[in-house]
Structure formats: structure tokens, C-alpha cells
Design a protein around this motif. Structure first.
Motif, short mmCIF file in Angstrom:
data_model
loop_
_atom_site.label_atom_id
_atom_site.label_comp_id
_atom_site.label_asym_id
_atom_site.label_seq_id
_atom_site.Cartn_x
_atom_site.Cartn_y
_atom_site.Cartn_z
N LEU A 102 0.82 -1.21 0.00
CA LEU A 102 0.00 0.00 0.00
C LEU A 102 0.86 1.26 0.00
O LEU A 102 0.45 2.29 -0.54
CB LEU A 102 -0.95 0.00 1.20
CG LEU A 102 -2.08 -1.02 1.16
CD1 LEU A 102 -2.86 -1.03 2.47
CD2 LEU A 102 -3.03 -0.75 -0.01
N ASN A 103 2.04 1.16 0.59
CA ASN A 103 2.93 2.32 0.65
C ASN A 103 3.90 2.36 -0.53
O ASN A 103 4.90 3.07 -0.49
CB ASN A 103 3.67 2.34 1.98
CG ASN A 103 2.80 2.86 3.10
OD1 ASN A 103 2.62 4.07 3.25
ND2 ASN A 103 2.21 1.95 3.87
N ASP A 104 3.60 1.56 -1.55
CA ASP A 104 4.33 1.62 -2.82
C ASP A 104 5.80 1.26 -2.71
O ASP A 104 6.65 1.84 -3.40
CB ASP A 104 4.17 3.02 -3.45
CG ASP A 104 4.40 2.99 -4.96
OD1 ASP A 104 4.16 1.94 -5.58
OD2 ASP A 104 4.83 4.02 -5.51
N TYR A 105 6.13 0.30 -1.84
CA TYR A 105 7.50 -0.19 -1.78
C TYR A 105 7.80 -1.00 -3.04
O TYR A 105 6.91 -1.54 -3.68
CB TYR A 105 7.67 -1.11 -0.56
CG TYR A 105 7.76 -0.42 0.77
CD1 TYR A 105 7.20 0.82 1.01
CD2 TYR A 105 8.42 -1.04 1.83
CE1 TYR A 105 7.28 1.45 2.24
CE2 TYR A 105 8.51 -0.44 3.08
CZ TYR A 105 7.93 0.81 3.28
OH TYR A 105 8.01 1.41 4.51
N SER A 106 9.06 -1.11 -3.37
CA SER A 106 9.47 -1.95 -4.50
C SER A 106 9.26 -3.42 -4.13
O SER A 106 9.03 -3.77 -2.97
CB SER A 106 10.95 -1.72 -4.82
OG SER A 106 11.77 -2.27 -3.79
N CYS A 107 9.37 -4.29 -5.12
CA CYS A 107 9.18 -5.73 -4.88
C CYS A 107 10.13 -6.24 -3.81
O CYS A 107 9.73 -6.98 -2.90
CB CYS A 107 9.35 -6.50 -6.18
SG CYS A 107 8.10 -6.13 -7.42
N GLU A 108 11.41 -5.88 -3.92
CA GLU A 108 12.40 -6.35 -2.94
C GLU A 108 12.11 -5.77 -1.56
O GLU A 108 12.23 -6.46 -0.55
CB GLU A 108 13.81 -5.95 -3.39
CG GLU A 108 14.36 -6.76 -4.55
CD GLU A 108 13.81 -6.30 -5.89
OE1 GLU A 108 13.18 -5.22 -5.93
OE2 GLU A 108 14.00 -7.03 -6.89
N GLU A 109 11.71 -4.51 -1.53
CA GLU A 109 11.41 -3.87 -0.24
C GLU A 109 10.22 -4.54 0.44
O GLU A 109 10.22 -4.70 1.67
CB GLU A 109 11.09 -2.38 -0.46
CG GLU A 109 12.30 -1.54 -0.80
CD GLU A 109 11.92 -0.10 -1.06
OE1 GLU A 109 12.74 0.78 -0.76
OE2 GLU A 109 10.80 0.17 -1.55
N ARG A 110 9.23 -4.93 -0.33
CA ARG A 110 8.06 -5.60 0.25
C ARG A 110 8.47 -6.90 0.95
O ARG A 110 8.02 -7.20 2.06
CB ARG A 110 7.03 -5.91 -0.84
CG ARG A 110 6.35 -4.71 -1.42
CD ARG A 110 5.42 -5.13 -2.55
NE ARG A 110 5.37 -4.09 -3.57
CZ ARG A 110 4.84 -4.25 -4.77
NH1 ARG A 110 4.32 -5.43 -5.11
NH2 ARG A 110 4.83 -3.27 -5.64
N LEU A 111 9.31 -7.68 0.28
CA LEU A 111 9.75 -8.95 0.85
C LEU A 111 10.60 -8.74 2.10
O LEU A 111 10.43 -9.45 3.10
CB LEU A 111 10.51 -9.76 -0.19
CG LEU A 111 9.71 -10.25 -1.40
CD1 LEU A 111 10.61 -10.99 -2.38
CD2 LEU A 111 8.54 -11.12 -0.98
N VAL A 112 11.51 -7.78 2.05
CA VAL A 112 12.36 -7.50 3.21
C VAL A 112 11.50 -7.07 4.40
O VAL A 112 11.66 -7.57 5.52
CB VAL A 112 13.40 -6.41 2.88
CG1 VAL A 112 14.12 -5.96 4.15
CG2 VAL A 112 14.41 -6.93 1.87
N PHE A 113 10.60 -6.15 4.15
CA PHE A 113 9.75 -5.64 5.23
C PHE A 113 8.88 -6.75 5.81
O PHE A 113 8.78 -6.92 7.03
CB PHE A 113 8.87 -4.49 4.71
CG PHE A 113 8.17 -3.72 5.79
CD1 PHE A 113 8.80 -2.66 6.42
CD2 PHE A 113 6.89 -4.06 6.16
CE1 PHE A 113 8.15 -1.95 7.43
CE2 PHE A 113 6.23 -3.36 7.17
CZ PHE A 113 6.87 -2.30 7.80
#
Length: 318
Positions: free
Chosen positions: A271-282
Motif C-alpha cells: 500500500l505504501n508503494d514499496y518496491s518488490c524487494e522492499e516488500r519482501l524484506v519488510f
């Protein structure tokens, strides 16, 4: 700080009896009363990350129902469509935790209050201010009629242009894998984000190869197919490309609720428009933190706890 993004989820909640000691349940004589349930855990996880979190449910008009009501309100969850029901006892479960942190859950949810909910109870007004609808297979497994309710939810969500995420969250103590598959494949065409455990997708498809996963995503136009694989990390297939991130190393105390935490983390990042890699890390970070505390949702972190934990990953600079 509360986000401008709102999430909606629907499902049963339970009083969870946590064992005072580890080992087989038959040798445990003392328990601590807590609150659990996959959809409620997800709602709590989202609320702690700052999302506006709405949970729709029914509770028994009894002392345990009031415990859940007070607890969820204390987490800042929108409870405007949670109602008490006479004559239906609030659901219970007893947890067994082994020495390695793994566990089993024993359910006592016959005549759950959630069974009193009907498709006509779902109205368009419930979705005001909502950006994403999250569904899990637990609610579907409780009773066959719940599929009609979920399809009503999905219909309204699609009419409003809302994203739909789905976690199969298979509970084979509640239904057979054949029943689960039938429901899942009926729902897949409406799913934008599929959040599944590796073991779960293997049960659903009969295999977990990348080719099989890609075929599923392409056939049903699932925009984001996310595979959670515990200590092995997670991966995402979207728009023809795979993305993969390793798990964080933690001392797991209780793995129950980790998948719900991962889901909340992924949805926050999406929802906060993170990149694909950022989503997985988070999401990996939220899921890992959830395992470090005993209980279904006690370990679900607040937003300010997540960033320091994942700071070794330079991919997120927010």
C-alpha cells in the motif's frame, strides 16, 4: 501515526489458551488466556504498523466475547461491524508448543458465533475508506455457507476497485484438502495478491515448482504471487519476474502468527508503494519479529520496531 490506507478483513476470533510449559498437550496442566484468530491477528498486525484496520465478525455474548472485544478495541481496530450473539459460545483453541518452537492447535469452535453472519449482512457502506480487502482460508473452512459471504465481499470490493489479498491458511482439521481446493480455485480469479506458505501451495497444486506457480498466476491473472517459506525466506512472482529475499535470523519462540504478521507487513509495504524487494524484506522482518514472542499476536511489531530490525538491509531507506 495512522496511515491514510485502510484494510478490511472478516473472520472468527478465539480465546487462545497458551501452555505454561512446552511439550505434548496431554502433559500440560496450566494455560494462559490470550486472544487469537488468523484474521484478527492480521488486523492487529496492520493496526500496529499504522494502517486503519477494520475487522468484521461476530462474538458470543459471554465473558470470553467481551475479552476479545476489549482487546481488539485496545489495538485500535475498527469494531463497528462486530456484534455480540446470544446462544453461541465464543470459540476457543488450545495450543501445544514443542521445544523447537513449532506447535499444533486444537480447536473448540462448534457453533461459532460467526455462523450467524449472512451474505446480506455485508453492505457497501462497510468498505468506506478501505483500500484493500484481506481474506483467509480459515474463515472459508469453518462452514460451507461462508463462501457465499466471501463472494459478496469480493463482489463489492471489485465494484469499488479495491485490491484483494488472499492467504489460503489451510486448516485440515476443519475441512479436507479437496474441499479447500474447490473453494480456493473459485476464489483465485478475484485475487490480486496471493500470500501462501510453500507447504500450502504444494498441497493445493500437488507441487511447488516455479513453473507450476507461474502457471497458476498467469491462468488466474494473480498480479502478485508471494510464497512464504519460513527460515528460507520468501519470494514474489509478478509481471513475469521472480524476486527473492532471505529470512532474518532470529531465535524463534513461537511460530504461530508469523504468517499473519508477514501478510500484514507485505500489505503495508504494498500500500505504501514499496518496491518488490522492499516488500519482501519488510514482510520478512515483521514475520521474524512475530516469532520472538510467545502468543498469536503479542510479537507483532509496531512500525518503529520494524525499521531498526531490518536496517542491515540497505534496500529500504525510509
Amino acid at each position: 501515526m495512522t496511515s491514510n490506507f485502510g484494510v478490511f478483513t472478516l473472520g472468527d476470533a478465539m480465546i487462545t489458551m497458551n501452555p505454561a510449559v512446552k511439550g505434548p498437550l496431554r502433559f500440560v496442566s496450566q494455560f494462559e488466556r490470550k486472544v487469537g484468530g488468523a484474521e484478527l491477528n492480521f488486523a492487529i498486525g496492520c493496526a500496529r504498523l499504522g494502517l486503519r484496520s477494520k475487522w468484521v465478525s461476530r462474538l458470543g455474548k459471554d465473558e470470553f466475547g467481551r475479552v476479545i472485544d476489549h482487546f481488539a478495541r485496545g489495538e485500535g481496530i475498527d469494531m463497528s461491524d462486530v456484534h455480540f450473539v446470544e446462544g453461541y459460545p465464543t470459540s476457543l483453541n488450545f495450543k501445544e508448543i514443542r521445544e523447537d518452537g513449532s506447535g499444533k492447535t486444537f480447536y473448540y469452535r462448534y457453533q461459532s458465533p460467526i455462523l450467524t453472519m449472512k451474505p446480506e449482512d455485508i453492505t457497501a457502506s462497510m468498505f468506506e475508506g478501505i483500500n484493500l480487502v484481506h481474506i483467509t482460508g480459515v474463515y472459508l473452512a469453518i462452514d460451507p455457507q461462508n463462501m457465499q459471504i466471501i463472494m459478496r465481499v469480493v463482489q463489492i470490493a471489485k465494484e469499488k476497485g479495491l485490491a484483494i489479498s488472499f492467504d489460503p491458511n489451510i486448516r485440515l482439521k476443519l475441512w479436507t484438502i479437496e474441499e479447500a481446493r474447490k473453494a480456493y480455485f473459485e476464489l483465485f480469479p478475484y485475487v490480486d495478491i496471493l500470500l501462501t506458505g510453500r507447504d500450502e501451495i504444494r498441497l493445493i497444486l500437488g507441487e511447488d515448482s516455479e513453473e507450476a506457480l507461474v502457471s497458476l498466476a498467469e491462468k488466474y491473472a494473480i498480479d502478485q504471487l508471494v510464497v512464504k517459506d519460513g527460515a528460507n525466506g520468501s519470494k514474489l512472482y509478478t509481471k513475469g519476474t521472480w524476486h527473492e529475499k532471505e529470512a532474518f535470523s532470529v531465535e524463534a519462540v513461537d511460530t504461530v502468527g508469523a504468517g499473519d504478521g508477514f501478510d500484514a507487513g507485505y500489505i503495508y509495504a504494498f500500500l505504501n508503494d514499496y518496491s518488490c524487494e522492499e516488500r519482501l524484506v519488510f514482510a520478512n522482518g515483521v514475520g521474524a519479529l512475530a516469532t520472538t514472542v510467545s502468543g498469536d499476536n503479542e510479537g507483532l511489531p509496531y512500525l518503529e520496531e520494524v525499521f531498526p530490525f531490518i536496517r542491515q538491509e540497505a534496500v529500504i531507506e525510509r
